[in-house]
Design a protein around this motif. Structure first.
Motif, PDB file in Angstrom:
ATOM      1  N   GLY A  38       0.825  -1.194   0.000  1.00 37.59           N
ATOM      2  CA  GLY A  38       0.000   0.000   0.000  1.00 37.59           C
ATOM      3  C   GLY A  38       0.860   1.246   0.000  1.00 37.59           C
ATOM      4  N   ASP A  92       3.114   1.472   3.029  1.00 39.51           N
ATOM      5  CA  ASP A  92       4.292   0.607   2.924  1.00 39.51           C
ATOM      6  C   ASP A  92       5.370   1.269   2.077  1.00 39.51           C
ATOM      7  N   ASN A 124     -11.110  -1.360   3.262  1.00 41.46           N
ATOM      8  CA  ASN A 124      -9.917  -0.822   2.608  1.00 41.46           C
ATOM      9  C   ASN A 124      -9.076   0.071   3.511  1.00 41.46           C
ATOM     10  N   ALA A 146      -5.505  -0.969   5.692  1.00 34.19           N
ATOM     11  CA  ALA A 146      -4.297  -0.258   5.259  1.00 34.19           C
ATOM     12  C   ALA A 146      -3.595   0.409   6.435  1.00 34.19           C
ATOM     13  N   ASN A 204       0.747  -2.305   7.807  1.00 39.07           N
ATOM     14  CA  ASN A 204       1.736  -1.657   6.957  1.00 39.07           C
ATOM     15  C   ASN A 204       3.057  -1.612   7.706  1.00 39.07           C
ATOM     16  N   GLN A 245      -5.407   8.365   3.109  1.00 38.74           N
ATOM     17  CA  GLN A 245      -6.029   7.073   2.817  1.00 38.74           C
ATOM     18  C   GLN A 245      -7.472   7.242   2.378  1.00 38.74           C
ATOM     19  N   GLU A 291      -9.640   6.649  -1.764  1.00 40.30           N
ATOM     20  CA  GLU A 291     -10.689   5.643  -1.944  1.00 40.30           C
ATOM     21  C   GLU A 291     -11.896   6.222  -2.674  1.00 40.30           C
TER      22      GLU A 291
END
Length: 887
Positions: free
Chosen positions: A107, A110, A519, A523, A527, A546, A550
């Protein structure tokens, strides 16, 4: 090696998917199950699947389609094994799965964590990016994780672009026109890229870009078609512009027998390959420039699928004042198509227009295929309120009252309930308490007061306390993204448990909540930086990033009826009646946002020399290349339509600190130009087909307001007149009898609110009290001006100001101004007093009776001060400070 196939050119005024179906059936001998069809996006797959249905296979494209003696006829009316359909991203994932063990997709968090560690590694080993004392290097050395986060997000996107394009970037040693941090990152771009790749593999992570990069590296080892595609007839359908990775992969597939089917201006196939490719009247449309360059580079021969004439078109335009006038015109135009069974679509240039458009559709039986931003969902507003409360929270547990007020009035909380009943009454009591309280409040104390006031049962008490824990109290302990994910999960679990039935009444909000759970929360929880303590400002930024990434998807079924689509969802579709909303230049093709890390001028340095025309090749797409792709999407859709309706806004629009004038899109300008050429004259505004809103002016209705004298009103009036009448009430009646009726007789008062601005009544009361206390020793006596000390009055004023609490409740700038200006104003007041004054009364109440026939009225008022000066009695009002001359 298989002989190279000609490129099929399907004219863009012809339905693409039915033509592709015929080509698939022809190439597979009527057995489409042997084919693999690769599309640029997911939407056409649904339409293509329907075309193989035994029942009414032509319902999707009702145009008259040429009859040919192809195996397509054999497939009609019987069950078939469908071809395998995938997007280009899914194709890369399929080929990449054979090259490495299954990996988790990294993600954004990450990627940023890996890049932060990479920067730390370069600084620790004394790399050039971290050595020296230049301004840019000092900026990198002093950079914290909080400062790095936005730069890390941009750097991750840039490296993903490079991987997807098959580019290994080199260090940009002399980056100009960028900030110091960006300059140092670009100077180490190659090293960061290498560490980024190795760290992804070390943590068994992958990304779409890294998968594409691996596939490109494996192309040299291919012998014929790769294993997943071996024995299949491959079709590359409907592509327009390829990046480097797509170009290399598709060329390898084409050299091994894949079919390429393009949707383009048929003039590309008609013109002689040896003649100059002019873009004039006889040449192809400029939006097909990528396709022409593609043909030239691969030295492929175009083959026209059919040579038919485009349909007659009717184009209308509407220049509105705003979005609402556009939607009103849309509603009127759609009413003329109420009985048609032909395909129609309302095409949106931006997702914010979706909900207003849905409210203006004459028929609610429509299909929406558009990603709706998650950040616009009401549930996400609840998350924003919670973070605002956490921002304003103090160590003593107090929070700023406004976000707490928004929290208790949010609809997601008001629809919660227990077996004892709804939570709404308790929240209404909390709202009332907050409006009557102070700027900083204790939510727990307000909640307990509301529970006692509403006499709630144990289940309601438990629900409200649990809600406060989930929304406020537990957030004070959040220090990592994992902590934040746990808090968000507890909140979502509570909302679903206590509001499950209510959520089903709002499917869009329910879908947004589920999207958030599936989602955003994972996330944050899983991570590489999930357990690393971060400052609160960075944590809130991570959550916001984040959420902004989306989108809430809409189901794409049914495929018939009125369609509401985004511009990108229209690719490869054939629709007969089109309605484009908000076709302004800033929305479509749109204004490119400057990238502080990689400006447009530096992107060219990363585009490695490649054999295809660099003006048209999409290595790292530039703004001009993106505009060319947008033009292709628009004109390919318009080419086969019977009617086209374009709506846009003209005029001034306020946007934050700036005010700009809206302009119609350049693509609309071209349509207007073509229509003017066809008519042989310029179009006039307000004359069809270039329509404008028609102003509807009417005289304002000035009806006299009549208040019926009902028995209840008569009773309220008599009760009011029996009490002493204040001068303010009399003044209210003289100014507006209707307002007097509603305020004084009906008891309707303004909604209470915490005083946050300048407290004029409080300041006035302060001055009255100070002057009354200052003059009290001389009440009934004469006082000389020399006896009045301005220093003593100033000291008294500051003392009473501190005791009143105004210094804390007023805005800081107003409190400072009052502390400075108050003594100064009082000193000037004393300097204008007469030499000698006799104080007769201070803050005295007056009551006077008025005898009327059958009625006795009592008037009540207050005199600030009454003086005797030079034989005259003077009434002094502190607000005016002077006596008007009375003739």
């Amino acid at each position: 090696m298989t002989t190279h196939q000609d490129f099929w050119i399907i004219p863009w005024h012809t339905p693409f998917l039915p033509a592709l179906r015929d080509l698939v059936l022809d190439a597979t001998g009527g057995q489409p199950g042997k084919a693999v069809v690769v599309f640029p996006n997911d939407r056409p797959k649904r339409y293509f699947k329907r075309l193989f249905s035994p029942a009414e296979p032509e319902t999707i494209a009702p145009h008259d389609f040429p009859k040919r003696s192809l195996p397509a006829a054999k497939g009609s009316g019987r069950a078939l094994i469908l071809p395998k359909m995938m997007t280009v991203g899914e194709l890369f994932a399929l080929l990449g799965s054979r090259l490495a063990a299954p990996m988790r997709e990294a993600g954004k968090l990450d990627q940023i964590a890996i890049l932060w560690n990479a920067v730390q590694e370069l600084r620790a080993c004394g790399h050039e990016a971290a050595s020296g004392v230049s301004r840019s290097r000092r900026a990198l050395l002093c950079m914290t994780e909080e400062i790095f986060f936005p730069w890390g997000a941009r750097l991750a996107s840039l490296l993903e672009e490079c991987l997807s394009a098959g580019i290994t970037p080199e260090n940009i040693l002399y980056p100009d026109d960028v900030e110091p941090i960006a300059a140092e990152l670009l100077k180490s771009l190659h090293d960061l890229f290498s560490i980024y790749r190795s760290e992804l593999e070390k943590h068994q992570l992958t990304t779409p870009g890294l998968t594409a990069f691996r596939v490109l590296q494996s192309l040299g080892s291919w012998e014929g078609m790769p294993e997943p595609l071996r024995g299949r007839v491959v079709f590359l359908a409907g592509f327009n512009a390829l990046n480097t990775a797509e170009d290399k992969l598709f060329r390898k597939l084409w050299e091994n027998g894949a079919h390429v089917c393009l949707y383009a201006d048929p003039q590309i196939a008609r013109q002689n390959a040896d003649s100059p490719k002019s873009q004039g009247k006889k040449g192809f449309h400029y939006a097909c420039g990528h396709i022409d360059a593609w043909l030239n580079e691969w030295k492929a021969a175009p083959r026209l699928f059919e040579d038919s004439q485009p349909p007659k078109q009717s184009v209308t335009f509407f220049a509105g004042n705003d979005l609402h006038s556009q939607l009103q015109a849309l509603q009127d135009d759609l009413s003329g198509f109420s009985e048609t069974k032909e395909s129609m679509a309302v095409v949106l240039t931006h997702s914010r227009a979706l909900l207003p458009v849905l409210h203006h559709l004459p028929s609610k039986d429509c299909n929406v295929s558009l990603g709706y931003p998650l950040e616009q969902a009401p549930f996400v507003r609840l998350i924003s309120i919670i973070t605002e409360i956490a921002d304003s929270a103090k160590k003593d547990g107090l929070a700023y009252w406004k976000p707490v007020m928004e929290l208790v009035s949010h609809p997601c909380l008001r629809m919660l309930s227990t077996s004892e009943g709804s939570l709404r009454p308790v929240l209404l009591h909390m709202e009332r308490r907050l409006r009557e309280g102070k700027k900083f409040v204790s939510p727990a104390e307000v909640a307990e007061w509301a529970l006692q006031k509403s006499q709630s049962g144990p289940e309601t008490c438990g629900l409200l306390r649990g809600l406060l824990d989930a929304c406020i109290h537990t957030w004070s302990n959040v220090s990592t993204t994992k902590d934040m994910a746990d808090c968000l999960w507890n909140l979502c679990e509570l909302l679903l448990d206590k509001g499950r039935e209510a959520w089903r009444q709002f499917p869009l909000d329910e879908e947004a909540l589920l999207r958030f759970i599936n989602n955003v929360i994972p996330a944050l929880r899983t991570n590489l930086m999930a357990e690393r303590p971060l400052p609160w400002t960075l944590l809130s930024s991570v959550l916001r990033e984040q959420i902004e990434a989306e989108r809430v998807p809409f189901e794409a079924d049914p495929l018939t009826g009125l369609q509401v689509l985004g511009m990108l969802e229209t690719r490869l579709l054939h629709l007969e009646h089109l309605f484009f909303i908000d076709l302004t230049e800033d929305k479509f093709p749109g204004v490119s946002t400057p990238n502080p890390l990689m400006p447009e001028s530096l992107r060219l340095e990363l585009n490695q020399p490649f054999e295809l025309n660099q003006r048209l090749k999409l290595n790292l797409p530039s703004s001009s290349q993106r505009e060319l792709v947008a033009a292709y999407t628009f004109y390919s859709l318009c080419a086969g339509a019977k009617t086209i309706h374009c709506y846009w806004q003209e005029g001034e629009e306020n946007s934050g600190l700036f005010s700009g004038k809206k302009q119609k899109s350049r693509f609309v300008e071209e349509l207007i130009w073509k229509e003017e050429q066809r008519r042989g004259k310029l179009l006039e505004k307000g004359v069809p087909p270039l329509r404008m809103p028609q102003p509807r002016l009417s005289r304002p209705k000035c009806a006299r307001m009549v208040l019926p004298r009902t028995p209840a009103a008569e009773k309220a009036l008599n009760a009011f007149l029996e009490r002493p009448i204040s001068l303010s009430a009399l003044d209210a009646y003289l100014k507006c009898p209707a307002r007097f009726y509603y305020e004084r007789l009906c008891g309707l008062e303004p909604i209470a609110a915490v005083q946050e601005g300048d407290d004029a009544p409080g300041v006035g009361e302060l001055f009255h009290n100070v002057l009354q206390e200052f003059y009290r020793p001389w009440l009934g006596r004469s006082v000389k001006r020399s006896d009045l000390s301005s220093e003593a009055l100033a000291a008294l004023f500051r003392k009473r100001l501190e005791e009143s609490g105004l210094a804390k409740s007023l805005p800081p700038e107003s409190a400072v101004l009052l502390d400075v200006a108050g003594p100064e104003r009082l000193a000037r007041f004393l300097s204008h007093q007469p030499e000698e004054t006799r104080i007769l009364s201070l803050e005295s109440q007056l009551v006077s009776a008025i005898e009327l026939p059958g009625k006795r009225l009592t008037l009540r008022g207050r005199l600030d001060r009454v003086d005797q000066r030079e034989g005259q009695t003077i009434i002094l009002d502190y607000k005016t400070g002077k006596v008007p001359d009375i003739p």
